[in-house]
Design a protein around this motif. Structure first.
Motif, PDB file in Angstrom:
ATOM      1  N   UNK A 145       0.824  -1.029   0.220  1.00  0.00           N
ATOM      2  CA  UNK A 145       0.181  -0.035   0.093  1.00  0.00           C
ATOM      3  C   UNK A 145       1.045   1.204   0.153  1.00  0.00           C
ATOM      4  N   UNK A 146       1.793   1.181   0.564  1.00  0.00           N
ATOM      5  CA  UNK A 146       2.583   2.548   1.227  1.00  0.00           C
ATOM      6  C   UNK A 146       3.244   3.339  -1.171  1.00  0.00           C
ATOM      7  N   UNK A 147       4.272   1.739  -0.800  1.00  0.00           N
ATOM      8  CA  UNK A 147       4.968   2.009  -2.490  1.00  0.00           C
ATOM      9  C   UNK A 147       3.499   2.559  -3.534  1.00  0.00           C
ATOM     10  N   UNK A 148       2.365   1.495  -3.461  1.00  0.00           N
ATOM     11  CA  UNK A 148       1.646   1.863  -4.446  1.00  0.00           C
ATOM     12  C   UNK A 148       1.122   3.007  -4.188  1.00  0.00           C
ATOM     13  N   UNK A 149       1.199   4.048  -3.139  1.00  0.00           N
ATOM     14  CA  UNK A 149       0.288   5.029  -2.484  1.00  0.00           C
ATOM     15  C   UNK A 149       1.377   6.704  -3.102  1.00  0.00           C
ATOM     16  N   UNK A 150       2.852   6.083  -3.181  1.00  0.00           N
ATOM     17  CA  UNK A 150       4.284   6.956  -3.108  1.00  0.00           C
ATOM     18  C   UNK A 150       5.124   6.761  -4.459  1.00  0.00           C
ATOM     19  N   UNK A 151       3.975   5.990  -5.548  1.00  0.00           N
ATOM     20  CA  UNK A 151       4.763   6.040  -6.904  1.00  0.00           C
ATOM     21  C   UNK A 151       5.135   7.109  -6.685  1.00  0.00           C
ATOM     22  N   UNK A 152       4.901   8.570  -6.570  1.00  0.00           N
ATOM     23  CA  UNK A 152       5.648   9.830  -7.124  1.00  0.00           C
ATOM     24  C   UNK A 152       6.802  10.132  -6.780  1.00  0.00           C
TER      25      UNK A 152
END
Length: 399
Positions: free
Chosen positions: A18-25
């Protein structure tokens, strides 16, 4: 080392996805900083460094695949009750702390950490300076996932050291290390072997060979060679050397066609003195050390051999012990080749590009081991444990 319940491990992995997906930018920005600072002359290293949305999807997929696998710790390997009444159970157990030294690839920061953690190991990540910003933010994500689930950050640690500091750390570790896995070229591996004071499991160079037997299907041969050479030049499973049997029907015509196909894919061709007789315009190999070299480039060496035994001898002398292939329509010839070639993976009528944890059904991998102890080939979740004997008695003494 304290054992963590599988349910809690999986919660950490769920948080990480979830963290990786939400912080792609943020991850893409960090990777851009690394790319902007990188010398693009080394195309293979540059390719390994790149993170894009597709690579992020692969990271998330790798974590999810490990999450779905059974906990490898405390699995019963064997169980015996002796005549003396002693009960002996052999179970899997964590290594403890694993250190991995690697270059360029930020996805290793994901795969190495997820595998080590699910197998209840702590991991020390020593990535290359070229991926500093990418690795830094990924480890930050890991720490967030651990802390969200009530665990200490020290399960996953990034080591920020230069060469001299790394050498000193290997000789006199400031914390216990049970296993070191170097992923890189011969210089890195030798550096680690010379300085480490604990077990080292080598993820060796590629330098993969393919032998074209005298009865090879030519259509299959061309397709396999092009895939193995050009699909991903930065992969350790890419093809570097081709040995062609001089008894192959229409040998000269097929050599010329192979050259045309390779050159159409912009592959640089080097040849031995025998092949030079047919491919006169190709550069001749004058230094035998070329046969030991892993190219990591659109370059291939072609040599002629007189027999199956000649091919086996040459491959076992020069290859990196990673992957070797034979193209033949004879099952007996293939079996003889595969049984006598000293490589972690041997192939019959298939590209060496399949030597990969995901392709071989192992899932995410820590490395491709070219050592023979304790494991050879893709190091997946099940390979990141050792074993422990549990012995139960009732006042037993040895007489």
């Amino acid at each position: 080392m304290k054992l963590i319940k599988e349910e809690l491990k999986n919660k950490v992995l769920e948080s990480m996805m979830e963290i990786i997906d939400k912080n792609r930018k943020d991850l893409l920005y960090a990777n851009k900083m690394d790319l902007d600072a990188f010398n693009k002359d080394d195309q293979a290293l540059y390719d390994r460094l790149v993170v894009d949305d597709s690579k992020i999807d692969e990271m998330i997929k790798a974590i999810n695949e490990v999450k779905s696998q059974n906990d490898p710790v405390n699995a019963e390997i064997s169980k015996n009750e002796l005549d003396s009444g002693l009960k002996i159970i052999n179970k899997t157990a964590p290594f403890g702390t694993i250190m991995i030294i690697y270059e360029s690839r930020p996805d290793v920061t994901i795969e190495a950490a997820v595998l080590a953690f699910k197998a209840n190991n702590k991991i020390l990540l020593k990535g290359g300076k070229e991926a500093y910003h990418s690795n830094k933010i990924l480890v930050k994500f890991w720490h967030q996932a651990l802390q969200e689930n009530g665990l200490e950050k020290d399960w996953i640690k990034m080591l920020e050291m230069n060469r001299e500091e790394t050498q000193a750390f290997l000789k006199n570790p400031t914390e216990p290390i049970d296993l070191i896995v170097p992923r890189g070229d011969e210089r890195l591996i030798q550096f680690v072997k010379e300085n480490a004071t604990c077990a080292v499991l080598v993820s060796g160079r590629g330098n993969n060979f393919l032998y074209i037997a005298e009865d090879a299907n030519w259509k299959k041969t061309l397709e396999v060679i092009i895939n193995a050479k050009t699909d991903k030049i930065s992969g350790c499973n890419a093809l570097d050397k081709v040995l062609i049997d001089i008894n192959l029907p229409n040998y000269e015509a097929k050599l010329k066609e192979l050259k045309e196909v390779l050159e159409a894919s912009k592959v640089e061709i080097l040849v031995d003195s025998e092949v030079k007789k047919v491919l006169a315009s190709s550069e001749e190999i004058t230094d035998s050390n070329i046969w030991y070299e892993e190219f990591l480039a659109l370059k291939i060496a072609i040599g002629a051999v007189e027999s199956l035994e000649d091919a086996i001898s040459k491959i076992n002398k020069y290859s990196g012990g990673h992957s070797s292939a034979i193209l033949t329509e004879n099952a007996g010839t293939a079996a003889h080749f595969m049984e006598n070639i000293d490589s972690a993976a041997v192939y019959h009528n298939a590209s060496t590009r399949f030597t990969d944890g995901g392709q071989m059904g192992v899932g995410a991998e820590l490395a491709i081991s070219t050592d023979k102890l304790h494991h050879r080939g893709p190091l997946g979740l099940k390979q990141l444990v050792t074993n422990k004997y549990y012995v139960y008695g009732d006042g037993h003494v040895r007489i």
